[in-house]
Design a protein around this motif. Structure first.
Motif, PDB file in Angstrom:
ATOM      1  N   ASN A  97      43.453  32.806  32.721  1.00  0.00           N
ATOM      2  CA  ASN A  97      43.423  31.601  34.221  1.00  0.00           C
ATOM      3  C   ASN A  97      42.578  30.531  34.083  1.00  0.00           C
ATOM      4  O   ASN A  97      42.354  29.805  35.254  1.00  0.00           O
ATOM      5  CB  ASN A  97      42.844  32.697  35.185  1.00  0.00           C
ATOM      6  CG  ASN A  97      41.323  33.139  34.947  1.00  0.00           C
ATOM      7  OD1 ASN A  97      40.743  32.813  34.001  1.00  0.00           O
ATOM      8  ND2 ASN A  97      40.913  33.886  36.305  1.00  0.00           N
ATOM      9  N   GLN A 120      34.839  30.070  44.457  1.00  0.00           N
ATOM     10  CA  GLN A 120      35.092  31.569  43.670  1.00  0.00           C
ATOM     11  C   GLN A 120      35.370  32.525  44.940  1.00  0.00           C
ATOM     12  O   GLN A 120      36.078  33.554  44.903  1.00  0.00           O
ATOM     13  CB  GLN A 120      33.970  31.919  42.858  1.00  0.00           C
ATOM     14  CG  GLN A 120      34.129  33.088  42.275  1.00  0.00           C
ATOM     15  CD  GLN A 120      32.995  33.297  41.168  1.00  0.00           C
ATOM     16  OE1 GLN A 120      33.067  34.479  40.882  1.00  0.00           O
ATOM     17  NE2 GLN A 120      32.137  32.504  40.999  1.00  0.00           N
ATOM     18  N   TRP A 130      38.879  32.280  46.055  1.00  0.00           N
ATOM     19  CA  TRP A 130      39.712  33.065  45.072  1.00  0.00           C
ATOM     20  C   TRP A 130      39.527  34.545  45.300  1.00  0.00           C
ATOM     21  O   TRP A 130      40.518  35.105  45.414  1.00  0.00           O
ATOM     22  CB  TRP A 130      39.030  32.677  43.605  1.00  0.00           C
ATOM     23  CG  TRP A 130      39.625  33.742  42.690  1.00  0.00           C
ATOM     24  CD1 TRP A 130      40.974  33.585  42.053  1.00  0.00           C
ATOM     25  CD2 TRP A 130      39.055  34.613  42.269  1.00  0.00           C
ATOM     26  NE1 TRP A 130      40.934  34.417  41.101  1.00  0.00           N
ATOM     27  CE2 TRP A 130      39.570  35.504  41.156  1.00  0.00           C
ATOM     28  CE3 TRP A 130      37.725  35.121  42.237  1.00  0.00           C
ATOM     29  CZ2 TRP A 130      39.464  36.386  40.223  1.00  0.00           C
ATOM     30  CZ3 TRP A 130      37.353  36.334  41.611  1.00  0.00           C
ATOM     31  CH2 TRP A 130      38.185  36.860  40.390  1.00  0.00           C
ATOM     32  N   LYS A 189      41.528  36.381  48.185  1.00  0.00           N
ATOM     33  CA  LYS A 189      42.924  36.176  47.856  1.00  0.00           C
ATOM     34  C   LYS A 189      43.057  37.581  46.951  1.00  0.00           C
ATOM     35  O   LYS A 189      44.171  38.299  47.107  1.00  0.00           O
ATOM     36  CB  LYS A 189      43.588  35.019  47.222  1.00  0.00           C
ATOM     37  CG  LYS A 189      43.607  33.639  48.176  1.00  0.00           C
ATOM     38  CD  LYS A 189      44.002  32.548  47.405  1.00  0.00           C
ATOM     39  CE  LYS A 189      43.915  31.282  48.215  1.00  0.00           C
ATOM     40  NZ  LYS A 189      44.505  30.016  47.768  1.00  0.00           N
TER      41      LYS A 189
END
Length: 398
Positions: free
Chosen positions: A227, A270, A273, A276
């Motif tokens: 990623n 972060q 992120w 999600k």
């Protein structure tokens, strides 16, 4: 021939450990990163610059069977003229035993219209097995704050019976500071390779000490993720792991950083992120969810918000931005470090809805997980038990 698209970085290496040729050699690794049920990254270094590839075959094919070759390419160019090699092997079969072999050709001259190769070397065959996505059990060892004490790391692995684990998790501050290019190898990677990492993976969670020193920006190259981030996730069987990167402990404008850090912005990104991740079906459908973070993500008063010289800033900022997300995500356990004091904290409903196990600089924990039930056994460097507890599924986790 196949290629793997994966970022790779250039570092120089000095001390040869495995020699397949008189001069040019493999000197660190190989070690496995981001092993999944359908892929793996193989990382190693060579003593000089070269072009490298990996040969891989199913173990059942037999000792005489040839393998398929994989290399790293980006933008149409194969990675070459480098010393640190990270090669991703995609499209593997789940729950399958494989063998892999390193190959490399030294590059003695790299000019626009002339490339001169030197020695070509090859390693022995090594074994690994992809994860089983249907597995209902999983075992890992986690430790943090080893701070370059390699003998201590080895003892903690042995006491935890590392050979029977699926993976090893390093939860930050494995190094004290990043002064030398090869210090990560000296601190923990070489020892890991010697003991297990040729055949099973370790997962690295960055601590605040790994952000310091002239080589700090190169440290993620040793433990690359597909990623492109230092933080990430991993599923082993029906257990879902989240790895957070909490950054530095002091404010961005602290004199120690000379204006060269931006961790508040990084933690904000972060957190978006993370919000999600916890909404994905893969996370929600897991039987067990465990979060690893160098800083404990908690109600800040638990840890003394009046530490000297702004040292609580990073922990507070990470907690302010991520605790609410985790409180609503049915987390079964958090494993952290940083404080150098072993502790186990039960949930505090309404403030922190999950337990936290905080490792010291002289302890480790083995987690044996079966269908959402976690058996945690923490122990110190004398192999004395610090904690034995069993955690069931968090209410509402399914």
């Amino acid at each position: 021939m196949k290629n793997a698209l994966f970022p790779i970085f250039c570092l120089s290496a000095a001390t040869a450990l495995v020699c397949s040729a008189e001069n040019y050699s493999f000197d660190h690794g190989p070690y496995l990163q981001e092993l999944t049920d359908d892929g793996v990254t193989i990382v190693f270094t060579t003593s000089g610059k070269g072009y490298s590839w990996v040969e891989i075959r199913e173990k059942s094919a037999g000792e005489q069977a040839p393998g398929e070759s994989y290399w790293t390419s980006k933008d149409g160019l194969k990675e070459a003229d480098n010393t640190l090699h990270a090669i991703r092997i995609p499209d593997l079969k789940p729950n399958t035993a494989y063998q892999y072999k390193l190959h490399s050709k030294e590059i003695t001259k790299f000019a626009p219209y002339r490339v001169t190769f030197g020695e070509e070397i090859a390693s022995p065959w090594y074994d690994f097995k992809t994860f089983d996505p249907q597995a209902t059990t999983c075992s890992v060892i986690a430790m943090s704050d080893v701070h370059d004490h390699t003998d201590q790391l080895k003892d903690l692995l042995k006491f935890g019976d590392y050979n029977t684990c699926d993976a090893i998790f390093y939860v930050g501050d494995m190094l004290s500071n990043s002064f030398e290019k090869n210090w990560a190898f000296k601190s923990y990677i070489d020892a890991s390779t010697e003991m297990f990492a040729k055949n099973k993976p370790f997962i690295f969670v960055r601590g605040n000490h790994e952000t310091r020193g002239p080589v700090a920006r190169m440290i993620p190259a040793y433990t690359p993720r597909t990623n492109g981030e230092i933080y990430g996730t991993q599923r082993i069987g029906n257990t879902f792991f989240v790895f957070l990167d909490t950054g530095e402990d002091k404010p961005n404008d602290h004199r120690e950083y000379f204006g060269l850090v931006d961790f508040d912005t990084y933690r904000t990104r972060q957190a978006k992120w993370l919000s999600k991740v916890v909404e994905t079906p893969e996370y929600k459908q897991a039987a067990c969810r465990i979060v690893f973070s160098h800083f404990p993500i908690s109600e800040i008063e638990q840890y003394n918000s009046k530490l000297p010289d702004g040292q609580s800033h990073g922990m507070k900022d990470a907690s302010d931005k991520m605790l609410k997300i985790l409180n609503n995500a049915n987390v079964d356990l958090m494993v952290a470090g940083h404080t150098h004091r072993f502790a186990y904290h039960e949930p505090v409903p309404g403030k922190r809805n999950f337990p936290i196990l905080v490792g010291s600089n002289k302890s480790a924990v083995r987690l044996d997980i079966e269908n959402g039930t976690i058996k945690a056994q923490a122990y110190d460097i004398e192999n004395k038990p610090l904690l034995e507890t069993t955690l069931g599924r968090r209410e509402g986790s399914k």
